[in-house]
Design a protein around this motif. Sequence first.
Motif, PDB file in Angstrom:
ATOM      1  N   THR A   3     -27.431  -4.196   5.716  1.00 24.68           N
ATOM      2  CA  THR A   3     -27.528  -3.068   4.796  1.00 24.68           C
ATOM      3  C   THR A   3     -27.858  -1.813   5.576  1.00 24.68           C
ATOM      4  N   HIS A  77     -23.830   2.628  -4.464  1.00 29.86           N
ATOM      5  CA  HIS A  77     -24.051   1.423  -3.673  1.00 29.86           C
ATOM      6  C   HIS A  77     -22.682   0.879  -3.282  1.00 29.86           C
ATOM      7  N   TYR A  79     -20.212  -1.897  -1.282  1.00 28.63           N
ATOM      8  CA  TYR A  79     -20.144  -3.295  -0.877  1.00 28.63           C
ATOM      9  C   TYR A  79     -18.911  -3.461   0.021  1.00 28.63           C
ATOM     10  N   LYS A  81     -16.778  -6.072   2.709  1.00 30.94           N
ATOM     11  CA  LYS A  81     -16.531  -7.389   3.306  1.00 30.94           C
ATOM     12  C   LYS A  81     -15.726  -7.134   4.567  1.00 30.94           C
ATOM     13  N   TRP A  99     -17.505  -0.119  -4.859  1.00 32.39           N
ATOM     14  CA  TRP A  99     -18.746   0.627  -4.986  1.00 32.39           C
ATOM     15  C   TRP A  99     -19.092   0.793  -6.452  1.00 32.39           C
ATOM     16  N   SER A 115     -23.887  -2.064   1.812  1.00 36.22           N
ATOM     17  CA  SER A 115     -24.139  -3.475   2.103  1.00 36.22           C
ATOM     18  C   SER A 115     -22.861  -4.070   2.667  1.00 36.22           C
ATOM     19  N   TYR A 116     -22.964  -4.716   3.818  1.00 36.08           N
ATOM     20  CA  TYR A 116     -21.778  -5.304   4.421  1.00 36.08           C
ATOM     21  C   TYR A 116     -22.016  -6.771   4.724  1.00 36.08           C
TER      22      TYR A 116
END
Length: 166
Positions: A3, A77, A79, A81, A99, A115-116
């Motif tokens: 994060t 936020h 996200y 991958k 997001w 956040s990854y």
Amino acid sequence: PGTLHFQAVHNAERTLNLAYTNVSHTVHSFVFGSNNAGPLPVNIASLWSSIMSGFKQNLNPLAGKTFSVSRFHQAPHHYLKVVHTKMGQNRMYQQTHQWSARNVARRAVPQAKFSYDLSPVEVVISYSRRRWYDYVTSLFAIIGGAFTFMSMTSSLLNLASSQFKA
């Protein structure tokens, strides 16, 4: 998983009013590893050029995008991958992105959050030509399969026809 937080904080010269702090932002670049592709082997150079148009957008999907929130006490936020990709000797990281704007407690400092998650799998893109005997084997398999199917269908129809005649 990891994060990354971006947060506006008070300092000796400025005090923030948390009710009016807006963490809308523009991302210029957010990449993992190097995006510089090196020389490719001759046998996959043509494959690379055909894939690259759709592939590039996944190397840096956030580039040049603005993320804004419409109300107070909200923060974006993100996200991500991340998937390791290998093509020839080149190693890159493709990303997918989503997001959302999440609500923040009234007394909390809003923060933009990334956040990854690094995928445990690797995509390997390679190129190989088929040999002439692969085509011959495939052709015989198709002909043999069609012959077997037609023989079984014919036997079934003959059996059904003899049952109805009796």
